[in-house]
Design a protein around this motif. Structure first.
Motif, short mmCIF file in Angstrom:
data_model
loop_
_atom_site.label_atom_id
_atom_site.label_comp_id
_atom_site.label_asym_id
_atom_site.label_seq_id
_atom_site.Cartn_x
_atom_site.Cartn_y
_atom_site.Cartn_z
N UNK A 1 130.36 -24.29 17.42
CA UNK A 1 129.41 -24.54 16.35
C UNK A 1 128.28 -25.47 16.72
N UNK A 2 128.23 -25.94 17.97
CA UNK A 2 127.22 -26.91 18.38
C UNK A 2 126.25 -26.30 19.39
N UNK A 3 125.02 -26.82 19.45
CA UNK A 3 124.07 -26.37 20.47
C UNK A 3 124.55 -26.79 21.86
N UNK A 4 124.08 -26.07 22.87
CA UNK A 4 124.50 -26.31 24.25
C UNK A 4 123.38 -26.96 25.05
N UNK A 5 123.70 -28.09 25.67
CA UNK A 5 122.74 -28.86 26.46
C UNK A 5 123.18 -28.86 27.92
N UNK A 6 122.28 -28.50 28.82
CA UNK A 6 122.55 -28.54 30.25
C UNK A 6 121.80 -29.72 30.87
N UNK A 7 122.52 -30.49 31.68
CA UNK A 7 121.87 -31.54 32.47
C UNK A 7 121.95 -31.14 33.93
N UNK A 8 120.80 -30.98 34.55
CA UNK A 8 120.72 -30.64 35.97
C UNK A 8 120.05 -31.80 36.68
N UNK A 9 120.69 -32.29 37.74
CA UNK A 9 120.07 -33.38 38.48
C UNK A 9 120.94 -33.88 39.61
N UNK A 10 120.50 -34.99 40.22
CA UNK A 10 121.20 -35.56 41.36
C UNK A 10 122.22 -36.60 40.92
N UNK A 11 122.59 -37.51 41.81
CA UNK A 11 123.63 -38.49 41.50
C UNK A 11 123.21 -39.45 40.39
N UNK A 12 121.92 -39.66 40.21
CA UNK A 12 121.47 -40.53 39.11
C UNK A 12 121.91 -39.93 37.78
N UNK B 1 119.03 -26.60 25.14
CA UNK B 1 118.20 -27.61 25.81
C UNK B 1 118.60 -27.65 27.28
N UNK B 2 117.61 -27.67 28.17
CA UNK B 2 117.86 -27.86 29.60
C UNK B 2 117.08 -29.10 30.04
N UNK B 3 117.79 -30.15 30.39
CA UNK B 3 117.20 -31.41 30.86
C UNK B 3 117.41 -31.43 32.38
N UNK B 4 116.33 -31.40 33.14
CA UNK B 4 116.48 -31.24 34.59
C UNK B 4 115.62 -32.22 35.37
N UNK B 5 116.05 -32.45 36.61
CA UNK B 5 115.32 -33.33 37.50
C UNK B 5 115.60 -32.96 38.95
N UNK B 6 114.60 -33.12 39.79
CA UNK B 6 114.75 -33.07 41.24
C UNK B 6 113.60 -33.89 41.81
N UNK B 7 113.86 -34.61 42.87
CA UNK B 7 112.79 -35.43 43.46
C UNK B 7 113.29 -36.37 44.54
N UNK B 8 114.34 -37.13 44.25
CA UNK B 8 114.83 -38.10 45.23
C UNK B 8 115.21 -37.44 46.55
N UNK B 9 115.77 -36.25 46.48
CA UNK B 9 116.18 -35.56 47.71
C UNK B 9 115.00 -34.84 48.36
N UNK B 10 113.94 -34.62 47.62
CA UNK B 10 112.76 -33.97 48.20
C UNK B 10 111.96 -34.94 49.05
N UNK B 11 111.83 -36.16 48.57
CA UNK B 11 110.93 -37.10 49.25
C UNK B 11 111.60 -37.90 50.36
N UNK C 1 114.73 -19.29 24.82
CA UNK C 1 114.55 -20.09 23.61
C UNK C 1 114.90 -21.56 23.80
N UNK C 2 115.27 -21.95 25.01
CA UNK C 2 115.69 -23.33 25.25
C UNK C 2 114.49 -24.27 25.36
N UNK C 3 114.68 -25.49 24.89
CA UNK C 3 113.70 -26.55 25.11
C UNK C 3 113.90 -27.07 26.53
N UNK C 4 112.86 -27.11 27.33
CA UNK C 4 112.93 -27.63 28.70
C UNK C 4 112.40 -29.05 28.73
N UNK C 5 113.17 -29.95 29.36
CA UNK C 5 112.77 -31.35 29.48
C UNK C 5 112.90 -31.76 30.94
#
Length: 284
Positions: free
Chosen positions: A78-89, A146-156, A195-199
């Protein structure tokens, strides 16, 4: 005398090792149903598959493998689904996000370190393929809200002979490659969850003395990423600016990009606040 045809209508017979065995049609159907249910019960569950994915990703890092952020979640239909994608932070702050959004959303994070931007699509596909496997007793059949995502520390970061070395190493991804990867990731996210909100969460700061990264690159890569997000109409969670004023007090050790548990908790509260805002806006 009962006609023969009346008896034959209600029986199903089979021969096993020369012996004829007959049961009623109703009994046979019940046995078949019980066999199917037993088969389902012996299948691998989604929770078991998830734990196997975590173990595979962190098999050489038992402390990380036991991190609560990587645990399977108590799923509610009954709840919305949130995905968190990212590194160790993000691994370090996900448990707080879950606690903050308890009863408001199912919060799921990638069962692995997200690594650099070039890995986003392949890691997402691997997770979805495995968790939606029809051979599971309870495969995923969800959509992301909702998809909350990050990448960067491993790129630089700069790598030489498998170790971080900003003096002799080669950078994992140039800014041009980084932004191209982000655009492809956005396209992929919108394909699988239209239909997901991207953050997008900006990359947290790099402290002085970090062995494989230059301090100024975090700001440079974030600036380029923000341009991509603005042009693609993706919301931004500026964790860089949120963290920067407290960097020296929050890092676990000089020259280390990771944060203390107390700092990660504050970051998690901020991430939950941003996600909660999008969940509330979606419901209006």
């Amino acid at each position: 005398m009962i006609p023969y045809r009346t008896l034959s209508l209600s029986l199903m017979c089979s021969t096993v090792l020369g012996t004829i065995s007959c049961v009623s049609t109703a009994e046979a159907r019940q046995q078949q149903q019980e066999t199917r249910e037993d088969a389902r019960e012996t299948r691998t569950t989604a929770r078991e598959r998830w734990d196997a994915l975590v173990t595979q990703s962190f098999r050489n890092r038992p402390k990380t493998q036991a991190h609560p952020s990587l645990d399977y979640w108590d799923y509610s239909n009954g709840l919305p689904n949130v995905l968190i994608y990212g590194d160790s932070i993000s691994i370090d702050y996900t448990a707080t996000v879950r606690a903050e959004l308890d009863g408001k959303a199912n919060v799921i994070r990638l069962p692995a370190n997200g690594s650099d931007s070039g890995m986003i699509i392949s890691k997402m596909k691997a997770m979805h393929t495995s968790m939606s496997d029809p051979a599971l007793s309870d495969p995923w059949a969800m959509t992301w809200d909702v998809i909350h995502f990050n990448a960067g520390l491993h790129d630089l970061k700069y790598i030489s002979a498998g170790k971080m070395d900003k003096q002799k190493g080669t950078q994992v991804n140039s800014i041009g490659t980084y932004t191209s990867n982000l655009r492809e990731a956005i396209g992929y996210f919108r394909e699988i969850a239209p239909d997901a909100a991207l953050i997008f969460a900006t990359t947290t700061p790099v402290p002085e003395g970090e062995p494989g990264r230059f301090v100024e690159d975090a700001a440079r890569y974030n600036e380029a990423a923000i341009d991509v997000m603005m042009s693609a109409d993706v919301a931004i969670n500026d964790l860089y600016s949120f963290t920067l004023p407290h960097l020296d007090a929050w890092i676990v050790a000089p020259g280390n990009v990771h944060f203390t548990p107390a700092a990660s908790e504050l970051q998690g509260i901020e991430v939950a606040r941003i996600i909660g805002h999008h969940l509330d806006s979606d419901g209006d």
